[in-house]
Design a protein around this motif. Structure first.
Motif, PDB file in Angstrom:
ATOM      1  N   PRO A   1       7.411  10.226   0.031  1.00 43.48           N
ATOM      2  CA  PRO A   1       7.631   8.858   0.724  1.00 43.48           C
ATOM      3  C   PRO A   1       7.850   8.175   1.552  1.00 43.48           C
ATOM      4  O   PRO A   1       8.162   7.293   2.525  1.00 43.48           O
ATOM      5  CB  PRO A   1       9.208   8.325  -0.432  1.00 43.48           C
ATOM      6  N   ALA A   2       8.723   8.979   2.184  1.00 41.05           N
ATOM      7  CA  ALA A   2       8.578   8.615   3.594  1.00 41.05           C
ATOM      8  C   ALA A   2       7.963   8.270   5.071  1.00 41.05           C
ATOM      9  O   ALA A   2       7.341   7.569   5.329  1.00 41.05           O
ATOM     10  CB  ALA A   2       9.704   9.245   4.760  1.00 41.05           C
ATOM     11  N   ARG A   3       6.096   9.046   4.529  1.00 37.66           N
ATOM     12  CA  ARG A   3       5.084   8.841   5.415  1.00 37.66           C
ATOM     13  C   ARG A   3       4.496   7.819   4.701  1.00 37.66           C
ATOM     14  O   ARG A   3       3.933   7.004   5.533  1.00 37.66           O
ATOM     15  CB  ARG A   3       4.409  10.097   4.511  1.00 37.66           C
ATOM     16  N   ARG A   4       4.466   7.187   3.405  1.00 33.66           N
ATOM     17  CA  ARG A   4       3.941   5.890   2.698  1.00 33.66           C
ATOM     18  C   ARG A   4       4.923   5.337   4.002  1.00 33.66           C
ATOM     19  O   ARG A   4       4.198   4.397   3.978  1.00 33.66           O
ATOM     20  CB  ARG A   4       3.822   5.914   1.295  1.00 33.66           C
ATOM     21  N   ALA A   5       6.211   5.704   3.547  1.00 30.83           N
ATOM     22  CA  ALA A   5       6.630   3.965   4.226  1.00 30.83           C
ATOM     23  C   ALA A   5       6.509   4.349   5.675  1.00 30.83           C
ATOM     24  O   ALA A   5       5.928   2.271   6.474  1.00 30.83           O
ATOM     25  CB  ALA A   5       8.139   4.791   4.599  1.00 30.83           C
ATOM     26  N   ALA A   6       5.869   4.774   6.481  1.00 30.10           N
ATOM     27  CA  ALA A   6       5.341   4.816   7.926  1.00 30.10           C
ATOM     28  C   ALA A   6       4.476   4.719   7.544  1.00 30.10           C
ATOM     29  O   ALA A   6       3.951   3.691   9.089  1.00 30.10           O
ATOM     30  CB  ALA A   6       5.649   6.565   8.229  1.00 30.10           C
ATOM     31  N   GLY A   7       3.720   4.675   6.812  1.00 29.21           N
ATOM     32  CA  GLY A   7       1.987   3.748   7.430  1.00 29.21           C
ATOM     33  C   GLY A   7       1.836   2.175   6.577  1.00 29.21           C
ATOM     34  O   GLY A   7       1.124   1.850   7.493  1.00 29.21           O
ATOM     35  N   TYR A   8       2.639   2.120   5.702  1.00 26.97           N
ATOM     36  CA  TYR A   8       3.251   0.467   5.414  1.00 26.97           C
ATOM     37  C   TYR A   8       3.468  -0.430   6.952  1.00 26.97           C
ATOM     38  O   TYR A   8       3.404  -1.181   7.475  1.00 26.97           O
ATOM     39  CB  TYR A   8       3.909   0.673   4.594  1.00 26.97           C
ATOM     40  N   GLY A   9       5.232   0.554   7.136  1.00 20.88           N
ATOM     41  CA  GLY A   9       4.997  -0.064   8.437  1.00 20.88           C
ATOM     42  C   GLY A   9       3.966  -0.359  10.128  1.00 20.88           C
ATOM     43  O   GLY A   9       3.634  -1.037  10.366  1.00 20.88           O
ATOM     44  N   ARG A  10       3.236   0.636   9.779  1.00 17.98           N
ATOM     45  CA  ARG A  10       2.145   0.313  11.177  1.00 17.98           C
ATOM     46  C   ARG A  10       1.286  -0.280  10.363  1.00 17.98           C
ATOM     47  O   ARG A  10       0.903  -1.565  11.470  1.00 17.98           O
ATOM     48  CB  ARG A  10       1.419   2.070  11.484  1.00 17.98           C
ATOM     49  N   LEU A  11       0.919  -1.072   9.842  1.00 22.41           N
ATOM     50  CA  LEU A  11       0.309  -1.765   8.839  1.00 22.41           C
ATOM     51  C   LEU A  11       0.939  -3.332   9.128  1.00 22.41           C
ATOM     52  O   LEU A  11      -0.011  -4.079   9.363  1.00 22.41           O
ATOM     53  CB  LEU A  11      -0.288  -1.732   7.323  1.00 22.41           C
ATOM     54  N   ALA A  12       1.764  -3.687   8.925  1.00 23.51           N
ATOM     55  CA  ALA A  12       2.563  -4.478   9.537  1.00 23.51           C
ATOM     56  C   ALA A  12       2.131  -5.265  10.250  1.00 23.51           C
ATOM     57  O   ALA A  12       2.421  -6.316  10.739  1.00 23.51           O
ATOM     58  CB  ALA A  12       4.120  -4.155   8.593  1.00 23.51           C
TER      59      ALA A  12
END
Length: 320
Positions: free
Chosen positions: A24-35
């Protein structure tokens, strides 16, 4: 590049690939980059980001990953996200509710009795202080909806046990010209060595002469603070009257000189600024009226002449 030719670049594709990670930390990082990319992005990029994350909301259990997903929806400001945000407004995870409280003002119209506003009002009563703080800020300073329910919710939070939530309620009511908060607003201006910028903005928007003494004291202590000066000027009834009179004279002279510009004055809600709005051909043009008058010696005739010179007549094609 036009929207039709738009395509995600390698960075966006790499960020989207992280959304399928088991961690989930990697998914959060992905969302953060998209935001981060969606916030200043063009319309096609924002739409692509929403497409990439919207269907994942039901599969994220909560925590940082789901909160980061909501941040993408906030950054994209896409109306398609509203049903998801409304559903997540009651999520058991505080971080998710906090993200929703921040995102809701940017998705949908500020209609007073809309599901979006009702969700924000519910979050204003959330058990977590930081969620209440975000929701009251969203309702009071970001959202323009106003109704008896909105007013009641802001008044209710004036006595919140959390001082920051109460301060946001004061600012929200001042933004809506509720003079009943004048004593509380004076207290906020006096309470801190340096008042919060939003408190000064609320004082300027409320624009009441009762605020002049405390603002004058602040201005004497900080003569170079433009925010204090702006609030002081806005609360001065003589200056407000003078600006309104000069701006109206400017409008009349410009309308007589250049009727093709379709000139109008506008004073947006939650703003201290009076704007001169024009249409130059098919393109909208906006001037800050006080700034325009200041650079022309506060002479409405000179200001009208300056606009005339700035915007030469446009030959429009004949109507079909």
């Amino acid at each position: 590049m036009s929207d039709d030719a738009w395509a995600p670049d390698d960075d966006l594709r790499a960020a989207a690939a992280l959304l399928s990670a088991a961690d989930p930390a990697r998914r959060a990082a992905g969302y953060g980059r998209l935001a981060a990319r969606a916030a200043p992005g063009e319309d096609a990029l924002r739409a692509w980001a929403v497409d990439a994350v919207l269907g994942r909301a039901g599969r994220e259990p909560g925590g940082a990953a789901l909160a980061a997903l909501v941040e993408v929806l906030e950054a994209a400001q896409d109306a398609r996200a509203l049903p998801v945000l409304l559903e997540l407004a009651g999520h058991p995870d505080e971080a998710v509710r906090l993200a929703v409280a921040k995102a809701l003002p940017f998705v949908g119209e500020p209609v007073p009795d809309s599901p979006r506003v009702r969700a924000l009002l519910t979050l204003c009563r959330d058990g977590a202080p930081r969620v209440r703080d975000a929701a009251v800020f969203s309702v009071g300073s970001l959202d323009e909806a106003y109704s008896p329910a909105v007013r009641a919710a802001l008044h209710e939070r004036l006595d919140d046990e959390d001082a920051e939530v109460a301060e946001e309620a004061v600012r929200g009511l001042a933004n809506r010209q509720d003079a009943s908060v004048l004593p509380r607003l004076v207290d906020l201006l006096e309470a801190y060595v340096e008042p919060h910028p939003l408190t000064l903005s609320a004082a300027a928007v409320l624009g009441r002469p009762e605020l002049l003494p405390v603002l004058a004291e602040l201005a004497a202590e900080r003569p170079d603070d433009r925010r204090i000066t702006a609030a002081l000027e806005s609360c001065d009834p003589e200056r407000r009257e003078e600006l309104a009179a000069r701006a109206w004279q400017l409008l009349e002279e410009l309308s007589a000189r250049r009727p093709d510009l379709d000139a109008a004055l506008a004073w947006p809600r939650f703003s201290t600024r009076l704007y001169l709005e024009l249409r130059h051909g098919s393109a909208p043009v906006v001037y800050h009226a006080d700034g325009l008058l200041s650079r022309t010696g506060r002479d409405p005739s000179r200001a009208a002449a300056a606009v005339d010179a700035d915007l030469p007549p446009v030959d429009l094609p004949p109507a079909a």
